[in-house]
Scaffold this motif. Structure first.
Motif, PDB file in Angstrom:
ATOM      1  N   LEU A 292     -91.849  40.929  18.165  1.00  0.00           N
ATOM      2  CA  LEU A 292     -91.340  42.145  17.280  1.00  0.00           C
ATOM      3  C   LEU A 292     -89.834  42.176  17.536  1.00  0.00           C
ATOM      4  O   LEU A 292     -88.790  42.464  16.566  1.00  0.00           O
ATOM      5  CB  LEU A 292     -91.912  43.384  17.498  1.00  0.00           C
ATOM      6  N   PHE A 293     -89.440  42.045  18.693  1.00  0.00           N
ATOM      7  CA  PHE A 293     -87.808  42.246  19.120  1.00  0.00           C
ATOM      8  C   PHE A 293     -87.113  40.834  18.609  1.00  0.00           C
ATOM      9  O   PHE A 293     -85.902  41.095  17.841  1.00  0.00           O
ATOM     10  CB  PHE A 293     -87.695  42.269  20.793  1.00  0.00           C
ATOM     11  N   LEU A 294     -87.716  39.734  18.524  1.00  0.00           N
ATOM     12  CA  LEU A 294     -87.096  38.568  17.876  1.00  0.00           C
ATOM     13  C   LEU A 294     -87.011  38.731  16.392  1.00  0.00           C
ATOM     14  O   LEU A 294     -86.155  38.060  16.071  1.00  0.00           O
ATOM     15  CB  LEU A 294     -87.802  37.466  18.486  1.00  0.00           C
ATOM     16  N   LYS A 295     -87.863  39.313  15.761  1.00  0.00           N
ATOM     17  CA  LYS A 295     -87.694  39.506  14.368  1.00  0.00           C
ATOM     18  C   LYS A 295     -86.531  40.603  13.980  1.00  0.00           C
ATOM     19  O   LYS A 295     -86.414  40.801  12.879  1.00  0.00           O
ATOM     20  CB  LYS A 295     -88.798  39.970  13.765  1.00  0.00           C
ATOM     21  N   GLU A 296     -86.223  41.224  14.901  1.00  0.00           N
ATOM     22  CA  GLU A 296     -85.043  42.405  14.568  1.00  0.00           C
ATOM     23  C   GLU A 296     -83.575  41.705  14.008  1.00  0.00           C
ATOM     24  O   GLU A 296     -83.313  40.604  14.553  1.00  0.00           O
ATOM     25  CB  GLU A 296     -84.859  43.279  15.743  1.00  0.00           C
ATOM     26  N   PRO A 297     -82.764  42.506  13.492  1.00  0.00           N
ATOM     27  CA  PRO A 297     -81.539  41.961  13.112  1.00  0.00           C
ATOM     28  C   PRO A 297     -80.795  41.808  14.159  1.00  0.00           C
ATOM     29  O   PRO A 297     -81.080  42.261  15.427  1.00  0.00           O
ATOM     30  CB  PRO A 297     -80.868  42.973  12.147  1.00  0.00           C
ATOM     31  N   LEU A 298     -79.695  40.838  14.097  1.00  0.00           N
ATOM     32  CA  LEU A 298     -78.934  40.617  15.270  1.00  0.00           C
ATOM     33  C   LEU A 298     -78.132  41.957  15.929  1.00  0.00           C
ATOM     34  O   LEU A 298     -77.978  41.816  17.127  1.00  0.00           O
ATOM     35  CB  LEU A 298     -77.796  39.522  15.073  1.00  0.00           C
ATOM     36  N   TRP A 299     -77.788  42.829  14.781  1.00  0.00           N
ATOM     37  CA  TRP A 299     -77.036  43.963  15.504  1.00  0.00           C
ATOM     38  C   TRP A 299     -77.761  44.897  16.725  1.00  0.00           C
ATOM     39  O   TRP A 299     -77.434  45.384  17.537  1.00  0.00           O
ATOM     40  CB  TRP A 299     -76.140  44.713  14.470  1.00  0.00           C
ATOM     41  N   PHE A 300     -79.212  44.901  15.998  1.00  0.00           N
ATOM     42  CA  PHE A 300     -80.043  45.631  16.893  1.00  0.00           C
ATOM     43  C   PHE A 300     -80.338  44.986  18.226  1.00  0.00           C
ATOM     44  O   PHE A 300     -80.333  45.766  19.283  1.00  0.00           O
ATOM     45  CB  PHE A 300     -81.330  45.858  16.139  1.00  0.00           C
ATOM     46  N   LYS A 301     -80.489  43.509  18.236  1.00  0.00           N
ATOM     47  CA  LYS A 301     -80.520  42.978  19.331  1.00  0.00           C
ATOM     48  C   LYS A 301     -79.475  43.056  20.506  1.00  0.00           C
ATOM     49  O   LYS A 301     -79.810  43.374  21.503  1.00  0.00           O
ATOM     50  CB  LYS A 301     -80.908  41.670  19.274  1.00  0.00           C
ATOM     51  N   LEU A 302     -78.352  42.888  19.652  1.00  0.00           N
ATOM     52  CA  LEU A 302     -76.938  42.923  20.713  1.00  0.00           C
ATOM     53  C   LEU A 302     -76.895  44.641  21.135  1.00  0.00           C
ATOM     54  O   LEU A 302     -76.660  44.836  22.351  1.00  0.00           O
ATOM     55  CB  LEU A 302     -75.953  42.915  19.793  1.00  0.00           C
ATOM     56  N   LEU A 303     -77.131  45.588  20.433  1.00  0.00           N
ATOM     57  CA  LEU A 303     -77.081  47.019  20.739  1.00  0.00           C
ATOM     58  C   LEU A 303     -77.966  47.338  21.901  1.00  0.00           C
ATOM     59  O   LEU A 303     -77.650  47.891  23.044  1.00  0.00           O
ATOM     60  CB  LEU A 303     -77.378  47.846  19.685  1.00  0.00           C
ATOM     61  N   ILE A 304     -79.118  47.032  21.619  1.00  0.00           N
ATOM     62  CA  ILE A 304     -80.530  47.285  22.567  1.00  0.00           C
ATOM     63  C   ILE A 304     -80.035  46.547  24.085  1.00  0.00           C
ATOM     64  O   ILE A 304     -80.029  47.037  25.053  1.00  0.00           O
ATOM     65  CB  ILE A 304     -81.626  46.941  22.082  1.00  0.00           C
ATOM     66  N   SER A 305     -79.684  45.082  23.771  1.00  0.00           N
ATOM     67  CA  SER A 305     -79.313  44.549  25.124  1.00  0.00           C
ATOM     68  C   SER A 305     -78.207  44.641  25.640  1.00  0.00           C
ATOM     69  O   SER A 305     -78.341  45.087  27.105  1.00  0.00           O
ATOM     70  CB  SER A 305     -79.160  42.897  24.759  1.00  0.00           C
ATOM     71  N   LEU A 306     -77.119  45.279  25.126  1.00  0.00           N
ATOM     72  CA  LEU A 306     -75.990  45.693  25.785  1.00  0.00           C
ATOM     73  C   LEU A 306     -76.190  47.103  26.691  1.00  0.00           C
ATOM     74  O   LEU A 306     -75.802  47.341  27.646  1.00  0.00           O
ATOM     75  CB  LEU A 306     -74.739  45.900  24.705  1.00  0.00           C
ATOM     76  N   THR A 307     -76.964  48.061  25.785  1.00  0.00           N
ATOM     77  CA  THR A 307     -77.108  49.295  26.276  1.00  0.00           C
ATOM     78  C   THR A 307     -77.974  49.319  27.389  1.00  0.00           C
ATOM     79  O   THR A 307     -77.779  49.951  28.558  1.00  0.00           O
ATOM     80  CB  THR A 307     -77.571  50.402  25.247  1.00  0.00           C
TER      81      THR A 307
END
Length: 82
Positions: free
Chosen positions: A10-25
């Motif tokens: 489910l996480f891998l299907k998210e858009p790139l901006w969402f993955k970056l935001l979640i990972s960075l925070t």
């Protein structure tokens, strides 16, 4: 183990901006929480509140889960300023 695979997919299907935001925070929260300076610890709690708010918005169709994430975000904001 099956649940973890589902969550990763489910996480891998998210858009790139969402993955970056979640990972960075998440990384900022983990790294700054170990610092001795109180400013960095406050930044860590603010990053955690952004993390929880983002997931609260993502799960807004499920009221209970969304409210848990928003409550955790409010607690993090309160702790960051005190």
């Amino acid at each position: 183990m099956q649940r973890i695979k589902v969550m990763i997919n489910l996480f891998l299907k998210e858009p790139l901006w969402f993955k970056l935001l979640i990972s960075l925070t998440f990384l900022i929260s983990v790294i700054f929480s170990g610092m001795e300076n109180t400013v960095f610890r406050s930044l860590s709690k603010l990053a955690a509140s952004i993390f929880f708010t983002t997931y609260g918005i993502k799960y807004r169709y499920n009221r209970l889960v969304s409210m848990v994430f928003f409550t955790a975000a409010l607690i993090c904001i309160y702790l960051a300023f005190n």
